[in-house]
Design a protein around this motif. Structure first.
Motif, PDB file in Angstrom:
ATOM      1  N   TRP A  87       0.641  -1.146  -0.133  1.00 29.00           N
ATOM      2  CA  TRP A  87      -0.218  -0.149  -0.222  1.00 29.00           C
ATOM      3  C   TRP A  87       1.083   1.451  -0.082  1.00 29.00           C
ATOM      4  O   TRP A  87       0.423   2.640  -0.210  1.00 29.00           O
ATOM      5  N   ALA A  88       2.041   1.125   0.776  1.00 28.42           N
ATOM      6  CA  ALA A  88       2.861   2.493   0.658  1.00 28.42           C
ATOM      7  C   ALA A  88       3.653   2.883  -0.272  1.00 28.42           C
ATOM      8  O   ALA A  88       4.090   4.078  -0.769  1.00 28.42           O
ATOM      9  N   GLY A  89       3.683   2.000  -1.915  1.00 23.11           N
ATOM     10  CA  GLY A  89       4.223   2.854  -2.792  1.00 23.11           C
ATOM     11  C   GLY A  89       3.289   2.269  -4.011  1.00 23.11           C
ATOM     12  O   GLY A  89       2.635   0.367  -4.006  1.00 23.11           O
ATOM     13  N   GLY A  90       3.769   2.352  -4.736  1.00 20.51           N
ATOM     14  CA  GLY A  90       3.290   1.332  -6.243  1.00 20.51           C
ATOM     15  C   GLY A  90       1.750   1.864  -7.110  1.00 20.51           C
ATOM     16  O   GLY A  90       1.451   2.771  -6.055  1.00 20.51           O
ATOM     17  N   SER A  91       1.258   1.232  -7.516  1.00 20.99           N
ATOM     18  CA  SER A  91      -0.270   1.530  -8.011  1.00 20.99           C
ATOM     19  C   SER A  91      -1.070   0.648  -7.203  1.00 20.99           C
ATOM     20  O   SER A  91      -1.194  -0.055  -6.068  1.00 20.99           O
ATOM     21  N   ALA A  92      -2.247   1.223  -7.382  1.00 20.41           N
ATOM     22  CA  ALA A  92      -3.513   1.078  -6.945  1.00 20.41           C
ATOM     23  C   ALA A  92      -3.463  -0.659  -7.429  1.00 20.41           C
ATOM     24  O   ALA A  92      -4.412  -1.251  -6.219  1.00 20.41           O
ATOM     25  N   ALA A  93      -3.494  -1.391  -8.040  1.00 25.31           N
ATOM     26  CA  ALA A  93      -3.463  -2.015  -8.190  1.00 25.31           C
ATOM     27  C   ALA A  93      -3.370  -3.579  -7.583  1.00 25.31           C
ATOM     28  O   ALA A  93      -3.042  -4.123  -7.536  1.00 25.31           O
ATOM     29  N   ALA A  94      -1.690  -2.760  -7.318  1.00 29.26           N
ATOM     30  CA  ALA A  94      -0.452  -3.542  -6.138  1.00 29.26           C
ATOM     31  C   ALA A  94      -1.041  -3.211  -4.934  1.00 29.26           C
ATOM     32  O   ALA A  94      -1.097  -3.803  -4.147  1.00 29.26           O
ATOM     33  N   ALA A  95      -1.425  -1.922  -4.866  1.00 26.31           N
ATOM     34  CA  ALA A  95      -2.018  -1.516  -2.666  1.00 26.31           C
ATOM     35  C   ALA A  95      -3.368  -2.513  -2.790  1.00 26.31           C
ATOM     36  O   ALA A  95      -4.130  -1.808  -1.302  1.00 26.31           O
TER      37      ALA A  95
END
Length: 335
Positions: free
Chosen positions: A297-305
């Protein structure tokens, strides 16, 4: 002759006026997503408060030809595929439409893309040519060893659209959280997630909750320019407390408040519908962020979060949002 200082001040004044005009023009652009024949395009709608009729004409002028449809094609529009926009005189804002919303183009059964007939004819000609070529190759097989050529393979759906000339960008993506496959997320959630700057899983879950409220027609009490791309100002307070306020067309002028509190592993969400002096709290929902937010959740895309967005959408809307709207429509709190 004017003094040099006066000329310099006048030039600066004109420059400031131009910047203000440009800023004002930018603020009157509503960015919408338009779905035609299962393909989604971006559309910038100009104007301070455009109407449904103006949106219809802009779609007819800018988007139909890119999807194989003629300008004379009859069609109607709906918001998110569920709310028919039947009154062409209404403004988009009065229909609850904000930047980032999905507008679906509804075509009658008789309306077929112009390219369908052309594609069919081309396919038949290719097949006929291929058959003749194969027959000639069989006839000349004893005198020629040259290899035969098969027809070109069809374009992959993810390849760039050959019709696209740079004005219309067609993409495949989930439009709503309830449509998102595992490992995918709507563009609207991606924009909110990137702008939120989450500091914990509860922050991240509240971003999704805010989007789900907007998906069901709730309008945040913020600037319409930022409504679809940024979380409202003051949505997050120290101590794990979240406050958001909305309006809804079915609730008249009532203000809907959403207050959430992070209680360890649980996020407690309460909705309050306030009408004049009457205040009622019809619903409360407790969610575990770990069920819907991943360790990324702390970084990257919404798909990963996010995970299991479909379940989150179903639980949030069925247990919190739809009962709130039903109460308003029954006149229990909006009278």
């Amino acid at each position: 002759m004017f003094p040099a200082t006066f000329t310099s001040d006048l030039t600066c004044l004109f420059a400031d006026l131009l910047r203000c005009c440009d800023s004002s023009r930018q603020s009157f652009i509503m960015k919408l997503r338009v779905r035609i024949l299962r393909q989604t395009s971006r559309l910038d709608v100009l104007g301070e408060d455009p109407s449904v009729a103006e949106l219809t004409e802009q779609i007819r002028d800018q988007l139909l030809s890119g999807h194989g449809l003629g300008p004379e094609t009859d069609f109607s529009l709906s918001l998110n595929g569920s709310e028919l926009l039947s009154d062409s005189a209404q403004t988009l804002s009065s229909c609850g439409i904000v930047s980032g919303d999905l507008i679906c183009v509804l075509l009658p059964q008789s309306a077929q893309p112009v390219t369908t007939a052309t594609t069919t004819a081309t396919t038949n000609m290719t097949a006929s040519s291929s058959a003749n070529q194969n027959q000639n190759q069989q006839t000349d097989s004893n005198t020629s060893n040259q290899p035969s050529f098969s027809p070109a393979a069809p374009l992959d759906p993810e390849d760039p659209d050959p019709i696209d000339a740079g004005h219309v960008t067609s993409v495949w993506e989930p439009m709503l959280c309830c449509e998102a496959e595992e490992g995918g997320a709507p563009l609207s959630l991606e924009l909110l997630h990137q702008s939120a700057g989450s500091t914990c899983p509860s922050d991240t879950l509240m971003v999704a909750a805010h989007l789900l409220m907007m998906e069901t027609g709730f309008i945040p009490q913020v600037s319409p320019v930022q409504v679809s791309t940024q979380m409202p100002a003051g949505w997050r307070s120290p101590g794990g407390v979240f406050r958001l306020q909305y309006l809804h067309p079915l609730c008249g002028g009532a203000v809907v408040s959403l207050v959430a509190v992070s209680l360890g592993p649980v996020l407690s969400i309460n909705t309050t519908l306030k009408v004049t002096e009457n205040v009622e709290t019809p619903r409360k929902l407790c969610l575990e962020p770990s069920s819907y937010v991943t360790n990324e959740w702390a970084g990257g895309s919404a798909a990963a979060a996010f995970r299991d967005l479909r379940k989150l959408s179903r639980v949030f809307k069925d247990q919190l949002v739809y009962p709130l709207i039903a109460a308003a429509r029954d006149g229990k709190t909006c009278l």
